[in-house]
Motif scaffolding. Structure first.
Motif, PDB file in Angstrom:
ATOM      1  N   ILE A   1      55.814  40.961  16.427  1.00 55.55           N
ATOM      2  CA  ILE A   1      56.633  42.136  16.746  1.00 55.55           C
ATOM      3  C   ILE A   1      57.818  42.228  15.788  1.00 55.55           C
ATOM      4  CG2 ILE A   1      58.152  43.135  18.511  1.00 55.55           C
ATOM      5  CD1 ILE A   1      56.048  42.009  20.583  1.00 55.55           C
ATOM      6  N   PHE A   2      58.451  41.094  15.513  1.00 53.57           N
ATOM      7  CA  PHE A   2      59.559  41.063  14.552  1.00 53.57           C
ATOM      8  C   PHE A   2      59.069  41.493  13.163  1.00 53.57           C
ATOM      9  CE2 PHE A   2      61.889  38.775  11.216  1.00 53.57           C
ATOM     10  CZ  PHE A   2      63.142  39.328  11.390  1.00 53.57           C
ATOM     11  N   CYS A   3      57.917  40.982  12.770  1.00 57.08           N
ATOM     12  CA  CYS A   3      57.358  41.298  11.452  1.00 57.08           C
ATOM     13  C   CYS A   3      57.103  42.807  11.314  1.00 57.08           C
ATOM     14  CB  CYS A   3      56.062  40.510  11.258  1.00 57.08           C
ATOM     15  SG  CYS A   3      55.465  40.539   9.583  1.00 57.08           S
ATOM     16  N   CYS A   4      56.624  43.422  12.372  1.00 58.76           N
ATOM     17  CA  CYS A   4      56.392  44.877  12.339  1.00 58.76           C
ATOM     18  C   CYS A   4      57.699  45.632  12.128  1.00 58.76           C
ATOM     19  CB  CYS A   4      55.696  45.329  13.620  1.00 58.76           C
ATOM     20  SG  CYS A   4      53.947  44.887  13.678  1.00 58.76           S
ATOM     21  N   SER A   5      58.771  45.177  12.762  1.00 61.68           N
ATOM     22  CA  SER A   5      60.063  45.845  12.546  1.00 61.68           C
ATOM     23  C   SER A   5      60.574  45.567  11.132  1.00 61.68           C
ATOM     24  CB  SER A   5      61.087  45.444  13.607  1.00 61.68           C
ATOM     25  OG  SER A   5      61.449  44.100  13.471  1.00 61.68           O
ATOM     26  N   GLU A   6      60.249  44.393  10.594  1.00 62.23           N
ATOM     27  CA  GLU A   6      60.610  44.069   9.208  1.00 62.23           C
ATOM     28  C   GLU A   6      59.904  45.004   8.228  1.00 62.23           C
ATOM     29  OE1 GLU A   6      62.758  41.259   7.502  1.00 62.23           O
ATOM     30  OE2 GLU A   6      63.496  42.423   9.196  1.00 62.23           O
ATOM     31  N   PHE A   7      58.657  45.362   8.511  1.00 60.69           N
ATOM     32  CA  PHE A   7      57.941  46.310   7.648  1.00 60.69           C
ATOM     33  C   PHE A   7      58.777  47.577   7.493  1.00 60.69           C
ATOM     34  CE2 PHE A   7      53.377  44.869   9.065  1.00 60.69           C
ATOM     35  CZ  PHE A   7      53.529  43.680   8.379  1.00 60.69           C
TER      36      PHE A   7
ATOM     37  N   HIS B   1      58.460  43.140  -2.979  1.00 66.40           N
ATOM     38  CA  HIS B   1      57.866  41.791  -2.962  1.00 66.40           C
ATOM     39  C   HIS B   1      57.864  41.231  -1.531  1.00 66.40           C
ATOM     40  CE1 HIS B   1      56.755  37.825  -4.445  1.00 66.40           C
ATOM     41  NE2 HIS B   1      57.660  37.346  -3.595  1.00 66.40           N
ATOM     42  N   SER B   2      58.975  41.360  -0.830  1.00 67.04           N
ATOM     43  CA  SER B   2      59.067  40.859   0.547  1.00 67.04           C
ATOM     44  C   SER B   2      58.093  41.591   1.467  1.00 67.04           C
ATOM     45  CB  SER B   2      60.488  41.025   1.087  1.00 67.04           C
ATOM     46  OG  SER B   2      61.381  40.241   0.350  1.00 67.04           O
ATOM     47  N   LEU B   3      57.999  42.889   1.298  1.00 67.96           N
ATOM     48  CA  LEU B   3      57.077  43.685   2.103  1.00 67.96           C
ATOM     49  C   LEU B   3      55.639  43.251   1.833  1.00 67.96           C
ATOM     50  CD1 LEU B   3      56.652  45.947   4.143  1.00 67.96           C
ATOM     51  CD2 LEU B   3      56.863  47.597   2.274  1.00 67.96           C
ATOM     52  N   LYS B   4      55.310  43.056   0.566  1.00 68.40           N
ATOM     53  CA  LYS B   4      53.970  42.601   0.175  1.00 68.40           C
ATOM     54  C   LYS B   4      53.650  41.265   0.845  1.00 68.40           C
ATOM     55  CE  LYS B   4      53.654  40.202  -3.497  1.00 68.40           C
ATOM     56  NZ  LYS B   4      53.728  39.734  -4.889  1.00 68.40           N
ATOM     57  N   SER B   5      54.579  40.324   0.770  1.00 68.19           N
ATOM     58  CA  SER B   5      54.350  38.979   1.307  1.00 68.19           C
ATOM     59  C   SER B   5      54.245  38.978   2.829  1.00 68.19           C
ATOM     60  CB  SER B   5      55.482  38.047   0.880  1.00 68.19           C
ATOM     61  OG  SER B   5      55.557  37.994  -0.526  1.00 68.19           O
TER      62      SER B   5
END
Length: 114
Positions: A26-32, A55-59
């Protein structure tokens, strides 16, 4: 470009993270979304910052199996590095669709597998 998710990557992250998986996903989705917004803001003003956000989004996307989002972000990152404005523009046009679609598919996967 359609949105594609790698179920095996999700399953392996789920077994790796155990009880932390749901919160992390869930956190990762908000990071996207945050990284997409930061990328858009930096695009015209700070190329190095934009490269870092791409780069961060890709990773992050790759780690959680959001394959098409990861490849879109990778194309933006490489386009920025190479100064290929056409590639950057083409991929920026679909990045929001990729973020929204990936987030939707990941959360749907979570609801079916938790």
């Amino acid at each position: 470009m359609s949105v594609s998710i790698d179920n095996e990557a999700l399953e392996s992250m789920q077994s790796l993270l155990g009880e932390q998986f749901e919160d992390t996903l869930i956190f990762c989705c908000s990071e996207f979304e945050r990284l997409e917004n930061d990328l858009k803001l930096a695009l015209d003003s700070d190329k190095q910052e934009a490269i870092r956000h791409a780069h961060s989004l890709k990773s992050n996307a790759a780690q959680f199996g959001a394959i098409s989002l990861s490849s879109t972000a990778r194309a933006i990152e490489l386009g920025l590095i190479k100064g290929d404005e056409e590639t950057v523009t083409e991929n920026m046009e679909i990045i929001t669709e990729q973020v929204v679609g990936s987030k939707s598919q990941l959360l749907q996967w979570l609801s079916m597998n938790s």
